[in-house]
Write a protein that holds these residues in place. Structure first.
Motif, PDB file in Angstrom:
ATOM      1  N   ARG A   1     -19.022  51.892 -28.999  1.00 16.18           N
ATOM      2  CA  ARG A   1     -17.596  52.207 -29.055  1.00 16.18           C
ATOM      3  C   ARG A   1     -16.816  51.159 -29.840  1.00 16.18           C
ATOM      4  O   ARG A   1     -15.606  51.026 -29.687  1.00 16.18           O
ATOM      5  N   GLY A   2     -17.512  50.399 -30.673  1.00 20.45           N
ATOM      6  CA  GLY A   2     -16.838  49.471 -31.581  1.00 20.45           C
ATOM      7  C   GLY A   2     -16.557  48.102 -31.015  1.00 20.45           C
ATOM      8  O   GLY A   2     -15.594  47.444 -31.440  1.00 20.45           O
ATOM      9  N   CYS A   3     -17.385  47.632 -30.084  1.00 25.90           N
ATOM     10  CA  CYS A   3     -17.140  46.327 -29.469  1.00 25.90           C
ATOM     11  C   CYS A   3     -18.143  45.271 -29.942  1.00 25.90           C
ATOM     12  O   CYS A   3     -19.329  45.553 -30.123  1.00 25.90           O
ATOM     13  N   TYR A   4     -17.646  44.086 -30.139  1.00 24.99           N
ATOM     14  CA  TYR A   4     -18.465  42.899 -30.367  1.00 24.99           C
ATOM     15  C   TYR A   4     -18.299  42.049 -29.114  1.00 24.99           C
ATOM     16  O   TYR A   4     -17.174  41.697 -28.731  1.00 24.99           O
ATOM     17  N   ILE A   5     -19.416  41.726 -28.463  1.00 26.99           N
ATOM     18  CA  ILE A   5     -19.365  41.147 -27.121  1.00 26.99           C
ATOM     19  C   ILE A   5     -19.908  39.725 -27.104  1.00 26.99           C
ATOM     20  O   ILE A   5     -20.946  39.447 -27.712  1.00 26.99           O
ATOM     21  N   LYS A   6     -19.215  38.855 -26.401  1.00 23.44           N
ATOM     22  CA  LYS A   6     -19.773  37.551 -26.071  1.00 23.44           C
ATOM     23  C   LYS A   6     -20.027  37.554 -24.565  1.00 23.44           C
ATOM     24  O   LYS A   6     -19.117  37.770 -23.768  1.00 23.44           O
ATOM     25  N   VAL A   7     -21.289  37.353 -24.197  1.00 23.23           N
ATOM     26  CA  VAL A   7     -21.711  37.408 -22.792  1.00 23.23           C
ATOM     27  C   VAL A   7     -21.796  35.990 -22.244  1.00 23.23           C
ATOM     28  O   VAL A   7     -22.432  35.121 -22.846  1.00 23.23           O
ATOM     29  N   PHE A   8     -21.151  35.757 -21.105  1.00 24.33           N
ATOM     30  CA  PHE A   8     -21.035  34.418 -20.526  1.00 24.33           C
ATOM     31  C   PHE A   8     -21.792  34.310 -19.206  1.00 24.33           C
ATOM     32  O   PHE A   8     -21.938  35.294 -18.479  1.00 24.33           O
ATOM     33  N   PRO A   9     -22.247  33.093 -18.846  1.00 24.41           N
ATOM     34  CA  PRO A   9     -22.908  32.879 -17.557  1.00 24.41           C
ATOM     35  C   PRO A   9     -21.986  33.159 -16.375  1.00 24.41           C
ATOM     36  O   PRO A   9     -20.758  33.186 -16.514  1.00 24.41           O
ATOM     37  N   TYR A  10     -22.577  33.330 -15.206  1.00 22.18           N
ATOM     38  CA  TYR A  10     -21.873  33.740 -13.987  1.00 22.18           C
ATOM     39  C   TYR A  10     -20.723  32.819 -13.590  1.00 22.18           C
ATOM     40  O   TYR A  10     -19.756  33.247 -12.949  1.00 22.18           O
ATOM     41  N   ASN A  11     -20.814  31.530 -13.963  1.00 26.50           N
ATOM     42  CA  ASN A  11     -19.802  30.546 -13.531  1.00 26.50           C
ATOM     43  C   ASN A  11     -18.838  30.152 -14.646  1.00 26.50           C
ATOM     44  O   ASN A  11     -18.172  29.123 -14.548  1.00 26.50           O
ATOM     45  N   ALA A  12     -18.758  30.973 -15.695  1.00 26.37           N
ATOM     46  CA  ALA A  12     -17.855  30.659 -16.809  1.00 26.37           C
ATOM     47  C   ALA A  12     -16.398  30.694 -16.349  1.00 26.37           C
ATOM     48  O   ALA A  12     -16.014  31.504 -15.504  1.00 26.37           O
ATOM     49  N   SER A  13     -15.590  29.814 -16.918  1.00 26.03           N
ATOM     50  CA  SER A  13     -14.167  29.758 -16.582  1.00 26.03           C
ATOM     51  C   SER A  13     -13.369  30.693 -17.479  1.00 26.03           C
ATOM     52  O   SER A  13     -13.858  31.147 -18.528  1.00 26.03           O
ATOM     53  N   PHE A  14     -12.132  30.953 -17.070  1.00 25.44           N
ATOM     54  CA  PHE A  14     -11.251  31.779 -17.899  1.00 25.44           C
ATOM     55  C   PHE A  14     -11.039  31.130 -19.262  1.00 25.44           C
ATOM     56  O   PHE A  14     -11.040  31.818 -20.292  1.00 25.44           O
ATOM     57  N   GLU A  15     -10.874  29.824 -19.275  1.00 29.09           N
ATOM     58  CA  GLU A  15     -10.620  29.112 -20.531  1.00 29.09           C
ATOM     59  C   GLU A  15     -11.786  29.292 -21.510  1.00 29.09           C
ATOM     60  O   GLU A  15     -11.572  29.529 -22.705  1.00 29.09           O
TER      61      GLU A  15
END
Length: 368
Positions: A199-213
Motif C-alpha cells: 500500500r505504498g509504505c516504507y517501514i522502519k521496524v524498531f525493537p520492543y523498547n524503542a522510545s518515541f524520540e
C-alpha cells in the motif's frame, strides 16, 4: 522415520492429566502453555507466528504435515511455538512448490513434536478447565516431569515480547515509497509488513523498547504497534510510547498485542481469557458498517469491553460474535484505532484487509 521406530511420548497437563502418544522427530522435553488452533490450513504460518512464543500448539485439524513446507510461507525467521501436539502427522507430503517435509523442518529447528494424541479429548478438556501450562516429552518419568512443570511461570504477568523482538532496527520496503511508517516490533509478522508495503509504505521496524524520540526521528507519517506474545501489562515502555503518539495525534494503528497496549496506555484494563481465540474462522461484526467478517485470531488476553464503552475518548468498532468480547476500537478525537485480530491473515480469510486501507486513508487525511 519408520513408524515402528517412534518412541512413546506424553502430554502432561499442570493438573496432572496425562495423554499418551508417539514422538515425531527429536527426543526431549518442552514446556509451555497448551493452546489449540482451529484452522484447517496454514500450519506453517501458525508455527512461525511470534505471538505463539512460549506455547505448546495443539492442532485440531486431523492431518498435519500433508503439504510439507514452503520457504516463502513463514511469518518470522524460525519456528516460534514451544512444541507441537497433533493427531495424525504426515511424514509424506504432496504439494507442488513444497521445499521439504514438516518432519525435517522441525528437526532442523530442534523443536519437539508429538502425535497420535487424542486431540479431541485434549481440546474438550482444556476448553472446560481453561488454559494451563503443560509439558510434552519422550521422557516418561511422570514424577520428574511434574516437578519441572511446577517451576514454569504462568502466562499471566509474563513479558515475552523482548524474546521475539528484533535486536536492531531495520528497514522494509522501498525508500521512495509515498508513506513512511515507524513500526514497533513486539512480535511482528512478516505479512503485516508485506501488506503495508503493498500500500505504498516504507517501514522502519524498531525493537520492543524503542522510545518515541527514536521512532519519531524517522519522521514517519504513521506509527504501527504489532502483534506479539505474552501479557501486555508488563510492556510499560510500549504503553508510554503509545501515550506520546496519541498526545501528538499522529496516525496510529495497533493489532492484537499492540491493540492491548493502546488500551492500557489509556487506563483501560486487559484480562487473561479462560481460553483464547485461535483459528481462521472467528466471526466478527463491524459495528460501524454492520457487516460481518470471518477473521483470523490468535490471542489469550483481551481488552475489557465495558471499560471501552464507558471511556469518554473511545468507541467500540468491532465485536466478536461468539462471546461478544471486544474485537476493535477507535479514539473519538484522535487518529488512533486498533483491532484484536489479524487483517493480514495468510492464508486467509481476507475479509479484514480493508483495515490497512483505513490506516493509509488516516495518514492521507493527516498529511493534508
Amino acid at each position: 522415520m519408520k513408524y515402528t521406530q517412534r518412541k512413546k511420548a506424553i502430554l502432561l497437563l499442570a493438573d496432572g492429566t496425562v495423554f499418551e502418544g508417539k514422538s515425531i522427530g527429536i527426543d526431549g522435553t518442552s514446556f509451555g502453555e497448551i493452546c489449540y488452533n482451529t484452522g484447517m490450513t496454514g500450519y506453517q504460518e501458525i508455527f512461525t507466528d511470534p505471538s505463539y512464543f512460549g506455547q505448546l500448539m495443539l492442532a485440531t485439524n486431523a492431518h498435519i504435515g500433508n503439504y510439507g513446507v514452503n520457504n516463502n510461507e513463514v511469518e518470522s525467521d524460525s519456528i516460534k511455538i514451544a512444541g507441537l501436539v497433533c493427531k495424525n502427522f504426515s511424514f509424506n507430503y504432496s504439494r507442488y512448490g513444497a521445499d521439504g517435509s514438516l518432519e525435517n523442518y522441525f528437526e532442523k529447528e530442534k523443536v519437539l513434536a508429538i502425535s497420535d494424541i487424542d486431540t479431541r479429548a485434549v481440546v474438550r478438556y482444556i476448553r472446560d478447565k481453561g488454559a494451563m501450562n503443560a509439558v510434552i516429552s519422550t521422557e516418561t518419568d511422570l514424577k520428574v516431569l511434574k516437578e519441572k512443570l511446577k517451576s514454569i511461570p504462568n502466562m499471566k504477568g509474563l513479558e515475552l515480547a523482548s524474546k521475539v523482538s528484533t535486536k536492531e532496527s531495520y528497514f522494509y520496503g522501498e525508500a521512495n515509497a509515498p508513506y513512511k511508517i515507524s513500526a514497533l516490533d513486539i512480535g511482528i509478522k512478516k505479512n503485516i509488513l508485506k501488506n503495508l508495503v503493498s500500500r505504498g509504505c516504507y517501514i522502519k521496524v524498531f525493537p520492543y523498547n524503542a522510545s518515541f524520540e527514536e521512532m519519531n526521528a524517522f519522521q514517519p507519517d504513521g506509527f504501527f504497534l504489532s502483534n506479539g506474545p505474552g501479557d501486555p501489562e508488563p510492556l510499560k515502555e510500549a504503553q508510554e510510547l503509545a501515550k506520546e503518539i496519541i498526545k501528538r495525534d499522529i496516525p496510529l494503528f495497533g493489532i492484537c498485542l499492540g491493540h492491548q497496549v493502546i488500551a492500557l496506555a489509556n487506563g483501560i484494563s486487559t484480562y487473561k481469557m479462560h481460553n483464547g481465540h485461535r483459528g481462521i474462522n472467528h466471526p466478527v461484526k463491524n459495528i460501524i458498517t454492520g457487516k460481518g467478517e470471518v477473521t483470523s485470531q490468535n490471542h489469550g488476553f483481551v481488552v475489557k469491553r465495558e471499560e471501552v464503552e464507558n471511556h469518554k475518548d473511545f468507541e467500540v468498532t468491532h465485536i466478536h460474535l461468539n462471546d461478544e468480547t471486544l474485537a476493535g476500537m477507535k479514539m473519538k478525537n484522535k487518529n488512533c484505532f486498533s483491532v484484536q485480530y489479524h487483517p493480514e491473515a495468510s492464508p486467509g480469510p481476507h475479509d479484514s484487509s480493508y483495515l490497512f486501507d483505513q490506516f493509509i486513508e488516516n495518514i492521507k487525511e493527516s498529511k493534508k
